[in-house]
Design a protein around this motif. Structure first.
Motif, PDB file in Angstrom:
ATOM      1  N   GLU A  46      34.963   0.486   1.265  1.00 14.25           N
ATOM      2  CA  GLU A  46      35.084   0.041   2.654  1.00 14.25           C
ATOM      3  C   GLU A  46      33.801  -0.647   3.120  1.00 14.25           C
ATOM      4  O   GLU A  46      33.850  -1.697   3.761  1.00 14.25           O
ATOM      5  CB  GLU A  46      35.393   1.231   3.569  1.00 14.25           C
ATOM      6  CG  GLU A  46      36.763   1.815   3.364  1.00 14.25           C
ATOM      7  CD  GLU A  46      36.952   3.143   4.062  1.00 14.25           C
ATOM      8  OE1 GLU A  46      38.114   3.463   4.350  1.00 14.25           O
ATOM      9  OE2 GLU A  46      35.961   3.865   4.314  1.00 14.25           O
ATOM     10  N   LEU A  47      32.673  -0.058   2.796  1.00  9.67           N
ATOM     11  CA  LEU A  47      31.400  -0.663   3.180  1.00  9.67           C
ATOM     12  C   LEU A  47      31.194  -2.001   2.480  1.00  9.67           C
ATOM     13  O   LEU A  47      30.729  -2.963   3.091  1.00  9.67           O
ATOM     14  CB  LEU A  47      30.241   0.284   2.890  1.00  9.67           C
ATOM     15  CG  LEU A  47      30.181   1.543   3.764  1.00  9.67           C
ATOM     16  CD1 LEU A  47      29.084   2.473   3.266  1.00  9.67           C
ATOM     17  CD2 LEU A  47      29.982   1.194   5.221  1.00  9.67           C
ATOM     18  N   ASP A  48      31.545  -2.058   1.217  1.00 11.77           N
ATOM     19  CA  ASP A  48      31.424  -3.307   0.462  1.00 11.77           C
ATOM     20  C   ASP A  48      32.276  -4.399   1.093  1.00 11.77           C
ATOM     21  O   ASP A  48      31.859  -5.542   1.213  1.00 11.77           O
ATOM     22  CB  ASP A  48      31.825  -3.076  -0.993  1.00 11.77           C
ATOM     23  CG  ASP A  48      31.496  -4.258  -1.875  1.00 11.77           C
ATOM     24  OD1 ASP A  48      30.390  -4.824  -1.721  1.00 11.77           O
ATOM     25  OD2 ASP A  48      32.347  -4.616  -2.710  1.00 11.77           O
ATOM     26  N   ARG A  49      33.447  -4.037   1.553  1.00 16.88           N
ATOM     27  CA  ARG A  49      34.386  -4.993   2.115  1.00 16.88           C
ATOM     28  C   ARG A  49      34.038  -5.348   3.563  1.00 16.88           C
ATOM     29  O   ARG A  49      34.126  -6.509   3.959  1.00 16.88           O
ATOM     30  CB  ARG A  49      35.801  -4.415   2.050  1.00 16.88           C
ATOM     31  CG  ARG A  49      36.884  -5.314   2.605  1.00 16.88           C
ATOM     32  CD  ARG A  49      38.253  -4.646   2.615  1.00 16.88           C
ATOM     33  NE  ARG A  49      38.240  -3.493   3.526  1.00 16.88           N
ATOM     34  CZ  ARG A  49      38.600  -2.262   3.193  1.00 16.88           C
ATOM     35  NH1 ARG A  49      39.014  -1.985   1.978  1.00 16.88           N
ATOM     36  NH2 ARG A  49      38.553  -1.281   4.073  1.00 16.88           N
ATOM     37  N   ASP A  50      33.618  -4.368   4.384  1.00 12.49           N
ATOM     38  CA  ASP A  50      33.535  -4.569   5.829  1.00 12.49           C
ATOM     39  C   ASP A  50      32.128  -4.663   6.414  1.00 12.49           C
ATOM     40  O   ASP A  50      31.972  -5.135   7.546  1.00 12.49           O
ATOM     41  CB  ASP A  50      34.279  -3.434   6.557  1.00 12.49           C
ATOM     42  CG  ASP A  50      35.752  -3.399   6.209  1.00 12.49           C
ATOM     43  OD1 ASP A  50      36.316  -4.462   5.877  1.00 12.49           O
ATOM     44  OD2 ASP A  50      36.349  -2.297   6.273  1.00 12.49           O
ATOM     45  N   LEU A  51      31.122  -4.217   5.714  1.00 16.98           N
ATOM     46  CA  LEU A  51      29.783  -4.157   6.302  1.00 16.98           C
ATOM     47  C   LEU A  51      29.267  -5.533   6.714  1.00 16.98           C
ATOM     48  O   LEU A  51      28.726  -5.687   7.818  1.00 16.98           O
ATOM     49  CB  LEU A  51      28.788  -3.482   5.354  1.00 16.98           C
ATOM     50  CG  LEU A  51      27.375  -3.305   5.912  1.00 16.98           C
ATOM     51  CD1 LEU A  51      27.390  -2.459   7.179  1.00 16.98           C
ATOM     52  CD2 LEU A  51      26.463  -2.692   4.871  1.00 16.98           C
ATOM     53  N   SER A  52      29.443  -6.534   5.887  1.00 14.86           N
ATOM     54  CA  SER A  52      28.927  -7.865   6.240  1.00 14.86           C
ATOM     55  C   SER A  52      29.618  -8.408   7.493  1.00 14.86           C
ATOM     56  O   SER A  52      28.971  -9.018   8.348  1.00 14.86           O
ATOM     57  CB  SER A  52      29.085  -8.837   5.073  1.00 14.86           C
ATOM     58  OG  SER A  52      30.449  -9.009   4.751  1.00 14.86           O
ATOM     59  N   THR A  53      30.908  -8.156   7.637  1.00 14.33           N
ATOM     60  CA  THR A  53      31.641  -8.601   8.832  1.00 14.33           C
ATOM     61  C   THR A  53      31.128  -7.870  10.068  1.00 14.33           C
ATOM     62  O   THR A  53      30.907  -8.484  11.121  1.00 14.33           O
ATOM     63  CB  THR A  53      33.153  -8.337   8.659  1.00 14.33           C
ATOM     64  OG1 THR A  53      33.602  -9.037   7.501  1.00 14.33           O
ATOM     65  CG2 THR A  53      33.941  -8.805   9.864  1.00 14.33           C
ATOM     66  N   GLU A  54      30.936  -6.563   9.948  1.00 11.02           N
ATOM     67  CA  GLU A  54      30.438  -5.780  11.083  1.00 11.02           C
ATOM     68  C   GLU A  54      29.032  -6.224  11.480  1.00 11.02           C
ATOM     69  O   GLU A  54      28.725  -6.338  12.674  1.00 11.02           O
ATOM     70  CB  GLU A  54      30.448  -4.282  10.753  1.00 11.02           C
ATOM     71  CG  GLU A  54      31.833  -3.704  10.602  1.00 11.02           C
ATOM     72  CD  GLU A  54      32.661  -3.825  11.865  1.00 11.02           C
ATOM     73  OE1 GLU A  54      32.147  -3.557  12.970  1.00 11.02           O
ATOM     74  OE2 GLU A  54      33.844  -4.182  11.754  1.00 11.02           O
ATOM     75  N   LEU A  55      28.182  -6.484  10.511  1.00  9.26           N
ATOM     76  CA  LEU A  55      26.827  -6.971  10.815  1.00  9.26           C
ATOM     77  C   LEU A  55      26.867  -8.327  11.506  1.00  9.26           C
ATOM     78  O   LEU A  55      26.112  -8.575  12.449  1.00  9.26           O
ATOM     79  CB  LEU A  55      25.986  -7.061   9.541  1.00  9.26           C
ATOM     80  CG  LEU A  55      25.440  -5.754   9.003  1.00  9.26           C
ATOM     81  CD1 LEU A  55      24.810  -5.972   7.635  1.00  9.26           C
ATOM     82  CD2 LEU A  55      24.438  -5.152   9.964  1.00  9.26           C
ATOM     83  N   SER A  56      27.745  -9.193  11.054  1.00  5.62           N
ATOM     84  CA  SER A  56      27.884 -10.510  11.670  1.00  5.62           C
ATOM     85  C   SER A  56      28.346 -10.390  13.123  1.00  5.62           C
ATOM     86  O   SER A  56      27.798 -11.046  14.019  1.00  5.62           O
ATOM     87  CB  SER A  56      28.866 -11.354  10.863  1.00  5.62           C
ATOM     88  OG  SER A  56      29.038 -12.609  11.468  1.00  5.62           O
TER      89      SER A  56
END
Length: 99
Positions: A46-56
């Motif tokens: 989940e972090l691999d998939r969603d972390l970059s989107t959440e940070l953006s």
């Protein structure tokens, strides 16, 4: 600051805490709002998939907040100057110095 915490065998928490621009501004609400931490919890996939989107999304939100605060401050400053000019004109009229 970025911290990683292990919650259990499968879950991690990532916490992103922005650095304060001015350390003496701890009571400044705009500074406090811009230093609100982001916490994302999930398993590795989940972090691999969603972390970059959440940070953006988070950084976009912080930039927008800063932009809106600058706009509000500019309008407030202009309003204060207008009120001060009106009071000065009124005082000048009372003193007989009307233009």
């Amino acid at each position: 600051m970025l911290t990683l915490s292990r919650i259990d065998d499968a879950t991690l928490r990532v916490c992103v805490i922005p650095k304060r621009v001015r350390e003496d501004a701890k009571e400044d609400t705009s500074e406090t709002a811009q230093c609100t931490p982001l916490m994302v919890t999930g398993n590795v996939d989940e972090l691999d998939r969603d972390l970059s989107t959440e940070l953006s999304r988070y950084t976009t939100s912080m930039i927008t907040l800063g932009s809106n605060l600058a706009e509000v401050e500019a309008k407030h400053s202009a309003s204060v100057k207008a009120v001060e000019a009106e009071k000065k004109d009124e005082l000048d009229r009372k003193r007989g110095k009307s233009p």
